[in-house]
Structures are given as C-alpha cells and as structure tokens.
Scaffold this motif. Structure first.
Motif, PDB file in Angstrom:
ATOM      1  N   ASP A 208       0.813  -1.218   0.000  1.00  0.00           N
ATOM      2  CA  ASP A 208       0.000   0.000   0.000  1.00  0.00           C
ATOM      3  C   ASP A 208       0.849   1.273   0.000  1.00  0.00           C
ATOM      4  O   ASP A 208       0.344   2.353   0.314  1.00  0.00           O
ATOM      5  CB  ASP A 208      -0.925   0.002   1.229  1.00  0.00           C
ATOM      6  N   LEU A 209       2.093   1.139  -0.376  1.00  0.00           N
ATOM      7  CA  LEU A 209       3.039   2.243  -0.258  1.00  0.00           C
ATOM      8  C   LEU A 209       3.072   3.094  -1.532  1.00  0.00           C
ATOM      9  O   LEU A 209       3.186   2.571  -2.634  1.00  0.00           O
ATOM     10  CB  LEU A 209       4.434   1.685   0.032  1.00  0.00           C
ATOM     11  N   ALA A 210       2.997   4.399  -1.339  1.00  0.00           N
ATOM     12  CA  ALA A 210       3.079   5.318  -2.477  1.00  0.00           C
ATOM     13  C   ALA A 210       4.497   5.367  -3.027  1.00  0.00           C
ATOM     14  O   ALA A 210       5.473   5.311  -2.271  1.00  0.00           O
ATOM     15  CB  ALA A 210       2.641   6.716  -2.058  1.00  0.00           C
ATOM     16  N   ALA A 211       4.620   5.479  -4.331  1.00  0.00           N
ATOM     17  CA  ALA A 211       5.942   5.571  -4.953  1.00  0.00           C
ATOM     18  C   ALA A 211       6.707   6.783  -4.431  1.00  0.00           C
ATOM     19  O   ALA A 211       7.925   6.729  -4.253  1.00  0.00           O
ATOM     20  CB  ALA A 211       5.793   5.651  -6.467  1.00  0.00           C
ATOM     21  N   SER A 212       5.997   7.863  -4.152  1.00  0.00           N
ATOM     22  CA  SER A 212       6.660   9.072  -3.655  1.00  0.00           C
ATOM     23  C   SER A 212       7.276   8.849  -2.278  1.00  0.00           C
ATOM     24  O   SER A 212       8.334   9.410  -1.971  1.00  0.00           O
ATOM     25  CB  SER A 212       5.672  10.234  -3.601  1.00  0.00           C
ATOM     26  N   THR A 213       6.638   8.026  -1.461  1.00  0.00           N
ATOM     27  CA  THR A 213       7.187   7.702  -0.141  1.00  0.00           C
ATOM     28  C   THR A 213       8.444   6.854  -0.288  1.00  0.00           C
ATOM     29  O   THR A 213       9.426   7.055   0.437  1.00  0.00           O
ATOM     30  CB  THR A 213       6.140   6.966   0.712  1.00  0.00           C
ATOM     31  N   ILE A 214       8.402   5.905  -1.208  1.00  0.00           N
ATOM     32  CA  ILE A 214       9.594   5.101  -1.489  1.00  0.00           C
ATOM     33  C   ILE A 214      10.754   6.011  -1.870  1.00  0.00           C
ATOM     34  O   ILE A 214      11.863   5.899  -1.327  1.00  0.00           O
ATOM     35  CB  ILE A 214       9.304   4.083  -2.616  1.00  0.00           C
ATOM     36  N   THR A 215      10.522   6.914  -2.792  1.00  0.00           N
ATOM     37  CA  THR A 215      11.580   7.810  -3.258  1.00  0.00           C
ATOM     38  C   THR A 215      12.107   8.685  -2.126  1.00  0.00           C
ATOM     39  O   THR A 215      13.323   8.866  -1.976  1.00  0.00           O
ATOM     40  CB  THR A 215      11.054   8.694  -4.401  1.00  0.00           C
ATOM     41  N   SER A 216      11.203   9.218  -1.306  1.00  0.00           N
ATOM     42  CA  SER A 216      11.611  10.088  -0.214  1.00  0.00           C
ATOM     43  C   SER A 216      12.507   9.351   0.785  1.00  0.00           C
ATOM     44  O   SER A 216      13.558   9.871   1.198  1.00  0.00           O
ATOM     45  CB  SER A 216      10.380  10.634   0.509  1.00  0.00           C
ATOM     46  N   ASN A 217      12.120   8.135   1.146  1.00  0.00           N
ATOM     47  CA  ASN A 217      12.915   7.381   2.116  1.00  0.00           C
ATOM     48  C   ASN A 217      14.234   6.902   1.514  1.00  0.00           C
ATOM     49  O   ASN A 217      15.262   6.872   2.204  1.00  0.00           O
ATOM     50  CB  ASN A 217      12.096   6.224   2.671  1.00  0.00           C
ATOM     51  N   LEU A 218      14.233   6.559   0.245  1.00  0.00           N
ATOM     52  CA  LEU A 218      15.492   6.225  -0.424  1.00  0.00           C
ATOM     53  C   LEU A 218      16.417   7.432  -0.472  1.00  0.00           C
ATOM     54  O   LEU A 218      17.637   7.302  -0.283  1.00  0.00           O
ATOM     55  CB  LEU A 218      15.222   5.708  -1.835  1.00  0.00           C
ATOM     56  N   ASP A 219      15.849   8.605  -0.717  1.00  0.00           N
ATOM     57  CA  ASP A 219      16.662   9.828  -0.750  1.00  0.00           C
ATOM     58  C   ASP A 219      17.372  10.053   0.584  1.00  0.00           C
ATOM     59  O   ASP A 219      18.548  10.450   0.617  1.00  0.00           O
ATOM     60  CB  ASP A 219      15.792  11.037  -1.074  1.00  0.00           C
ATOM     61  N   THR A 220      16.662   9.809   1.675  1.00  0.00           N
ATOM     62  CA  THR A 220      17.265   9.987   2.994  1.00  0.00           C
ATOM     63  C   THR A 220      18.385   8.986   3.213  1.00  0.00           C
ATOM     64  O   THR A 220      19.470   9.346   3.701  1.00  0.00           O
ATOM     65  CB  THR A 220      16.205   9.845   4.097  1.00  0.00           C
ATOM     66  N   LEU A 221      18.150   7.733   2.865  1.00  0.00           N
ATOM     67  CA  LEU A 221      19.200   6.721   2.994  1.00  0.00           C
ATOM     68  C   LEU A 221      20.395   7.057   2.105  1.00  0.00           C
ATOM     69  O   LEU A 221      21.552   6.853   2.499  1.00  0.00           O
ATOM     70  CB  LEU A 221      18.644   5.343   2.619  1.00  0.00           C
ATOM     71  N   ALA A 222      20.117   7.578   0.929  1.00  0.00           N
ATOM     72  CA  ALA A 222      21.190   7.879  -0.024  1.00  0.00           C
ATOM     73  C   ALA A 222      22.129   8.968   0.468  1.00  0.00           C
ATOM     74  O   ALA A 222      23.283   9.042   0.028  1.00  0.00           O
ATOM     75  CB  ALA A 222      20.584   8.271  -1.373  1.00  0.00           C
ATOM     76  N   LYS A 223      21.672   9.811   1.380  1.00  0.00           N
ATOM     77  CA  LYS A 223      22.523  10.868   1.915  1.00  0.00           C
ATOM     78  C   LYS A 223      23.722  10.312   2.680  1.00  0.00           C
ATOM     79  O   LYS A 223      24.692  11.034   2.916  1.00  0.00           O
ATOM     80  CB  LYS A 223      21.702  11.803   2.809  1.00  0.00           C
ATOM     81  N   THR A 224      23.683   9.042   3.053  1.00  0.00           N
ATOM     82  CA  THR A 224      24.842   8.418   3.682  1.00  0.00           C
ATOM     83  C   THR A 224      25.979   8.221   2.695  1.00  0.00           C
ATOM     84  O   THR A 224      27.120   7.972   3.101  1.00  0.00           O
ATOM     85  CB  THR A 224      24.468   7.045   4.268  1.00  0.00           C
ATOM     86  N   GLY A 225      25.670   8.286   1.407  1.00  0.00           N
ATOM     87  CA  GLY A 225      26.678   8.053   0.382  1.00  0.00           C
ATOM     88  C   GLY A 225      26.908   6.588   0.071  1.00  0.00           C
ATOM     89  O   GLY A 225      27.786   6.257  -0.747  1.00  0.00           O
ATOM     90  N   LEU A 226      26.120   5.703   0.672  1.00  0.00           N
ATOM     91  CA  LEU A 226      26.288   4.263   0.465  1.00  0.00           C
ATOM     92  C   LEU A 226      25.263   3.727  -0.526  1.00  0.00           C
ATOM     93  O   LEU A 226      24.138   4.230  -0.602  1.00  0.00           O
ATOM     94  CB  LEU A 226      26.135   3.515   1.790  1.00  0.00           C
TER      95      LEU A 226
END
Length: 301
Positions: A208-226
């Motif tokens: 039931d997850l919105a694609a925009s939520t997926i992108t937002s949470n991936l963006d936050t994880l991506a800030k680690t540079g990993l």
C-alpha cells in the motif's frame, strides 16, 4: 578481491548494471537462470541452519546457493551472521564470554568455507529482532549500538574483501525508522565498517506504499553516500492484475533510484514463497501478469 560482475546474461531479466536476484532454497529450480542474476540463500546460510550444535557446521544448503553463483558468475550474498531470529538453540545456555567466542568461531568458520562471498548481511533486523547475545558482544556501549559495531569488526577482519551490509525491514515505509537506521549506518560508516544498506521490501511494507514515499525514504538513505540494496521484495494481492499493478508502482521507484544498485526478490514460484500469494510464476511454469510486466519493463531499463 571483490569481483565486479557484468550482469548482462542473455537469459536473466536484468541486462544492465543493476541486478535482479532471488533466493535459492535446497535446490535450484529449473527455470531459475531464466530470470535471475544474483543469489541469496533463503535459509541455508542463517546461523540456526548452519550451526545446530556448537562448533559443528553444516554448509550443505548454503553451498547450493554459493556454488550456483560461482558456476554462473553472478554475485552471491551470505545471509546472515547476527540476528535475533533463527539463532542456534545452544546459544541461550552459554555464558556471555562463551557466546562471544562462539560467534567469533562461527564467522571464522564461514570465512574458511566461503573465502570470497561478494556480499554479507552482517547484522539482520537490529531494530526489530536484535540478537539475543548483544550484551555479550558490547551491548549498547558508548555508541548505543556497540554490539553492531563489534559484529561488523569481526566480519571485516574475517572478510576483508567482501561488501558488508546491514539489513532491516520496516524501513522503506517509515521515515522515523529510516532516521534510526541512518544513525546506526553512520556509526558504522565512521569506522569504515559498512559498504551498503539492505532494506527488506516485503509485501506488508510495500503493498500500500506510495511511490513518492519510497523515493523520499530512499533519498534519505542515499545521503549516507552508500549504495542501497532492496533485499527481500515480495508482493501479493487479491488478483493477478492487482499484483501486477502494485509491481508497476513499487518496482520502478526502487529500481530507478540512483543509489539502488540491485534488487533481490524473496521467492518467485507460487506455493514456494515465504508469504502466500507472492509468487510471480506458477508451479507449472506459467508466468503471472506481474512477471510479464517486469520482463517488459526491464527489457528497456
């Protein structure tokens, strides 16, 4: 040395630089290579499967996945070392010092048997199912997560060339969990102990997850540079068409993110998956609508 694979098999779904992998249990399904180009053992490498009695290691089912990866020159991920579920029964009866020694011995034994795994899930589900021996290997300590730091240090010492990952569910759908997860990741990153982020994407988190939520949470994880590795993707629904529509919403949001380097599904054959209804190929080989769409999508990405 870590091996970088050219993931352009003529038979596998993924033909670009990102893999689309799957699990293998006790044997390799006859159509497995038709679809997948990265392998994780479903249960065969988990400590509870490998070390039923202390110091006695049974690698037979884990070998099925590792050997297939070697034969096909595709990445193999060892899953996993430290997890509060599927731990050996003998662990609870040991004193703290003996628990720590037993973990050290298990990791060293794995390194002897598998000297060159490409990836390792070192700690699994630290937020939801932390290891029962965590106090024996550092507890909270000064970082709040010293037991995780110890686990990664032990893995790094035994596997200097493997890519070390942390793995967790309930991340892709929960920004507050992402924040907690990033805190752990950054602690490990400061000590050069982690090489990538695993995020389980089971149906109870993504259906039931919105694609925009997926992108937002991936963006936050991506800030680690990993790099990020969605690790246990499965999707079910009340109909084939609905399952396919969920794949159309979820999969591109994961796959097209710049920091995602590969996706591993958690099973694909109806009747042989962890969660009912998550298969995308029937047991007789008929492809469901979700797989038909996935093949078309990946042919152009």
């Amino acid at each position: 040395m870590f091996v970088y694979f050219a993931l352009h098999s003529l038979s596998a779904l993924a033909s670009g630089s990102k893999w689309v992998g799957n699990i293998i249990a006790g044997s390799v399904p006859s159509n497995w290579d038709q679809y997948w180009n990265q392998v994780t053992a479903e249960n065969g490498c988990k400590r509870g499967s490998v070390e039923n009695s202390q110091g006695n290691y049974n690698w037979a089912e884990c070998d099925v996945s590792a050997n297939h990866a070697t034969q096909k020159s595709i990445p193999f991920k060892y899953h996993n070392f430290v997890w509060g579920s599927q731990e050996p029964g003998f662990i609870s009866g040991l004193a703290a010092a003996a628990q720590k020694t037993a973990l050290d011995n298990y990791i060293k034994a794995a390194a002897t048997h598998y000297p060159n795994p490409d990836f390792i899930d070192v700690v699994n589900e630290a937020l939801h199912a932390p290891s029962s021996i965590r106090n024996a290997i550092g507890g909270d300590g000064s970082t709040g997560w010293d037991w995780i730091v110890y686990s990664f240090k032990a893995a790094r010492a035994a596997f200097p060339s493997a890519k070390l990952l942390i793995n967790e569910y309930g991340i892709i759908n929960d920004a507050s969990a992402v924040t907690r997860y990033v805190n752990i990741i950054n602690i490990l990153k400061e000590q050069n102990l982690i090489d990538g982020i695993g995020i389980q994407c089971h149906q109870f988190n993504v259906n039931d997850l919105a694609a925009s939520t997926i992108t937002s949470n991936l963006d936050t994880l991506a800030k680690t540079g990993l790099p990020i590795y969605p690790s246990e993707l499965d999707i079910n629904a009340n109909s084939e068409a609905e399952q396919a529509n969920i794949y159309k919403r979820v999969f591109p949001a994961l796959y097209e993110h710049a920091s995602v380097k590969g996706i591993t599904l958690w099973g694909y054959i109806t009747g042989s998956t962890w969660k009912d209804g998550t298969g995308i190929v029937e047991s007789g080989g008929q492809e469901r609508q979700a797989l038909t769409w996935l093949k078309e999508y990946l042919s152009s990405h």
